[in-house]
Design a protein around this motif. Sequence first.
Motif, PDB file in Angstrom:
ATOM      1  N   PHE A  91      30.205  -5.811  11.797  1.00 42.77           N
ATOM      2  CA  PHE A  91      31.146  -6.669  11.590  1.00 42.77           C
ATOM      3  C   PHE A  91      31.821  -6.937  13.012  1.00 42.77           C
ATOM      4  O   PHE A  91      32.113  -8.024  13.267  1.00 42.77           O
TER       5      PHE A  91
ATOM      6  N   ALA B 175      31.392 -10.375  15.323  1.00 45.46           N
ATOM      7  CA  ALA B 175      32.914 -11.207  15.679  1.00 45.46           C
ATOM      8  C   ALA B 175      33.440 -11.199  17.022  1.00 45.46           C
ATOM      9  O   ALA B 175      33.883 -12.267  17.307  1.00 45.46           O
TER      10      ALA B 175
ATOM     11  N   TYR C  29      35.115 -13.705   8.449  1.00 45.62           N
ATOM     12  CA  TYR C  29      35.354 -12.497   8.954  1.00 45.62           C
ATOM     13  C   TYR C  29      36.737 -12.026   8.459  1.00 45.62           C
ATOM     14  O   TYR C  29      36.873 -11.077   8.302  1.00 45.62           O
TER      15      TYR C  29
ATOM     16  N   SER D 110      37.202  -8.518   6.265  1.00 39.70           N
ATOM     17  CA  SER D 110      38.055  -7.634   7.169  1.00 39.70           C
ATOM     18  C   SER D 110      38.729  -6.557   6.059  1.00 39.70           C
ATOM     19  O   SER D 110      38.885  -5.458   6.342  1.00 39.70           O
TER      20      SER D 110
END
Length: 238
Positions: free
Chosen positions: A42, A46, A139, A143
């Motif tokens: 993640f 990102a 994203y 989150s």
Amino acid sequence: MVTWPWKRDRAAPRTLKVRSRGDFGDVNRVDFEELAPSIDTFLGQAAYLQLGYFETLSELIAPTPELSHKESISRAAGAALFKHQQLVGVIRERGDDPLDVMLPFREPLDAFRRATHGARHLETMLSVHITAGMLDDFYLSLSASYGATGNRVAQILHADDDRQALVQLITDAIAADEQWRDLLSLWGRRLVGDTLLIARGALRPQTLDAAEEKRVEPVFTDLLGAHSRRMAAMGLDA
């Protein structure tokens, strides 16, 4: 065929939730147990995506003749760099080396950037606006899976991206020459497939069964809906 590094990751299950912009609570969520990637995937993906957007936009500044256009592009580039630096800060706060966390995604995301780099400057500007918009949204939906760290990332992604400056350059070009409309509409449609592959590739399973496909469908429906609105705001057909 590329084997995505994150598809080999089988760490503890996460929860993927759909959230609206500005919502950091638990409302309006759809859960995707065991589908969200590890927190390193993640954060690493990102952060590297934002660095790529900064690099792409920076390359457009030098050959752009008009000073006002240079300034517009530089603002968008600076916003992407700021987000990258903030995400790198989150990685460091977790005690990890940002380079180590981002490195597994360098090759596939550089390939994505090459595939979505236009032959003309306006195509490349549209690429950044469309792909960054879609993946920022993706994203943001991820989150909620990562507690306080996910909330920090959501706040970073919500920061002003200054891509409206790119939109203005695109719409001004269309107003000056109507031929840009069809060309950029076609280019915008082409971007969708490559961008959705990046998003799908970030999910934990290499392949999704029918039940998992049903659970992820709302996320990708939202991404496509937001893409259509971005295109329409520029007078382009999605």
